[in-house]
Design a protein around this motif. Structure first.
Motif, mmCIF file in Angstrom:
data_model
loop_
_atom_site.group_PDB
_atom_site.id
_atom_site.type_symbol
_atom_site.label_atom_id
_atom_site.label_comp_id
_atom_site.label_asym_id
_atom_site.label_seq_id
_atom_site.Cartn_x
_atom_site.Cartn_y
_atom_site.Cartn_z
ATOM 1 N N ARG A 171 2.187 13.926 49.320
ATOM 2 C CA ARG A 171 2.340 15.326 49.815
ATOM 3 C C ARG A 171 3.476 16.015 49.339
ATOM 4 O O ARG A 171 2.846 17.603 49.083
ATOM 5 C CB ARG A 171 2.114 15.218 51.753
ATOM 6 C CG ARG A 171 0.665 16.689 51.814
ATOM 7 C CD ARG A 171 0.801 17.197 53.063
ATOM 8 N NE ARG A 171 2.273 16.653 53.657
ATOM 9 C CZ ARG A 171 2.053 16.550 55.547
ATOM 10 N NH1 ARG A 171 0.944 15.889 56.032
ATOM 11 N NH2 ARG A 171 2.754 16.297 56.040
ATOM 12 N N ALA A 172 4.755 16.393 49.640
ATOM 13 C CA ALA A 172 5.370 17.173 49.892
ATOM 14 C C ALA A 172 6.403 17.345 48.346
ATOM 15 O O ALA A 172 6.054 18.841 47.660
ATOM 16 C CB ALA A 172 6.446 16.948 50.655
ATOM 17 N N LEU A 173 6.104 16.192 47.691
ATOM 18 C CA LEU A 173 6.112 16.247 46.327
ATOM 19 C C LEU A 173 5.059 16.341 45.030
ATOM 20 O O LEU A 173 5.259 17.176 43.727
ATOM 21 C CB LEU A 173 6.885 15.101 45.738
ATOM 22 C CG LEU A 173 8.042 14.518 46.003
ATOM 23 C CD1 LEU A 173 8.038 13.068 45.498
ATOM 24 C CD2 LEU A 173 8.636 15.358 46.167
ATOM 25 N N VAL A 174 3.713 16.721 45.443
ATOM 26 C CA VAL A 174 2.781 16.848 44.575
ATOM 27 C C VAL A 174 3.346 18.335 43.110
ATOM 28 O O VAL A 174 1.855 17.841 42.421
ATOM 29 C CB VAL A 174 1.038 16.154 44.867
ATOM 30 C CG1 VAL A 174 0.689 17.323 46.063
ATOM 31 C CG2 VAL A 174 -0.020 15.614 43.930
ATOM 32 N N ASN A 175 3.047 19.459 44.467
ATOM 33 C CA ASN A 175 3.025 20.339 43.397
ATOM 34 C C ASN A 175 4.719 21.145 42.961
ATOM 35 O O ASN A 175 4.796 21.528 42.409
ATOM 36 C CB ASN A 175 2.868 21.341 45.003
ATOM 37 C CG ASN A 175 1.740 21.105 45.040
ATOM 38 O OD1 ASN A 175 0.814 20.938 45.373
ATOM 39 N ND2 ASN A 175 1.291 22.312 46.276
ATOM 40 N N ARG A 176 5.290 19.594 42.526
ATOM 41 C CA ARG A 176 6.078 19.223 42.149
ATOM 42 C C ARG A 176 7.712 20.429 42.294
ATOM 43 O O ARG A 176 8.176 21.189 41.424
ATOM 44 C CB ARG A 176 6.064 19.330 40.231
ATOM 45 C CG ARG A 176 4.934 18.907 39.690
ATOM 46 C CD ARG A 176 5.669 17.891 38.379
ATOM 47 N NE ARG A 176 4.857 16.554 38.475
ATOM 48 C CZ ARG A 176 5.573 15.543 38.488
ATOM 49 N NH1 ARG A 176 6.734 15.671 38.607
ATOM 50 N NH2 ARG A 176 5.170 14.255 38.696
ATOM 51 N N PRO A 177 8.064 20.674 43.353
ATOM 52 C CA PRO A 177 8.729 21.639 43.864
ATOM 53 C C PRO A 177 10.071 21.319 43.516
ATOM 54 O O PRO A 177 10.261 19.709 43.068
ATOM 55 C CB PRO A 177 8.947 21.291 45.631
ATOM 56 C CG PRO A 177 9.187 19.257 45.915
ATOM 57 C CD PRO A 177 7.955 19.467 44.765
#
Ligand code: ADP
Ligand code: MG
Length: 250
Positions: A171-177
């Motif tokens: 969830r933390a990575l899905v928006n490509r931070p």
């Protein structure tokens, strides 16, 4: 539009000067309404692509530091720059855009209990209005990165702690931070799962994300040979490349 452009050019200019820093704290202090200051004049520089462990006794100010980086708190004094954003002067309405570039993982996973794994991850994309088509592509891809491709229909209660933390990481990575912040991500996990999660964070870092991990796990910190920032009573007492866990008197 023109105004926004000017601002972003100005932001970029501030970062010029052979400076690939993604996080800069200068003389940062944070006092809560009561008690001694939680942070007392901290300087910290993190470059793009670094992996940094933050260690220190309970109460030393680690979570306060993470909350400042997320702009959940503002410092009492000092300057904080994250990805070119001046967090002291950042307007409230700009906070959501700023946070899109950050992924955050907590000790207690914080998943939506009544949603399955797929929805827990997709939710992060829906918030920022990613199209349904893209979500259908991105979610399975990130779930396979964290090793959970086969569990997309499971509810959190049907998963082990290690698996729940993988969902939180997806969830933390899905928006490509650009930056992944993790506050004691292995605090609720057994040693085997703790290692797996830390290795996953390392792998994420190796693919380009800057990663900051608050942890109490001595064994892992000593074995992984990363940069280690040690905090004590609101100050940084050591900051070492390929460091280890400094033994405390207590
Ligand atoms: P750590 O994460 O290293 O355990 P914290 O950043 O949570 O440390 O806390 C640092 C200090 O600030 C502690 O003394 C803690 O009691 C205090 N503190 C943290 N949050 C608050 C708050 N919301 N109000 C008052 N004091 C707080
Ligand atoms: Mg904490």
């Amino acid at each position: 539009m023109a105004k926004t452009e000017t601002k972003s050019i100005r932001r970029k200019k501030r970062n010029i000067g052979g400076n690939d820093e993604i996080i800069t704290l200068s003389k940062v202090s944070k006092a809560y309404a009561t008690g001694a200051p939680a942070l007392n004049g901290i300087d910290l520089h993190v470059k793009k692509g670094e992996f940094v462990f933050i260690v220190g006794d309970s109460g030393s100010g680690k979570s306060t530091l993470i909350k400042l980086l997320l702009r959940e708190l503002v410092p009492t004094s000092g300057e904080i720059n994250v990805m070119g954003y001046d967090l002291v002067r950042l307007r409230r309405r700009k906070i959501p855009k700023f946070r899109r570039n950050l992924g955050i993982v907590f000790q207690d996973f914080r998943l939506l209990k009544d949603r399955d794994v797929y929805e827990n991850v997709a939710f992060a994309q829906r918030i920022i209005q990613v199209s349904g088509k893209e979500i259908k592509r991105n979610v399975p891809s990130i779930l396979s990165t964290v090793g959970l491709a086969g569990k997309y229909k499971a509810r959190p209660r049907e998963l082990s702690g290690g698996e729940q933390q993988r969902v939180a990481i997806a969830r933390a990575l899905v928006n490509r931070p650009s930056i992944l912040l993790a506050d004691e991500p292995t605090g609720n996990l057994d040693p085997k799962n703790s290692w797996e999660i830390m290795k996953l964070l390392e792998q994420i870092n190796e693919s380009g994300t800057t990663v900051l991990v608050v942890t109490h796990n001595r064994e892992i910190v000593n074995a992984m040979q990363k940069r280690v920032v040690t905090m004590k009573k609101g100050v940084i007492v050591s900051d070492e490349e390929k460091g280890g866990y400094i033994d405390d008197e207590d």
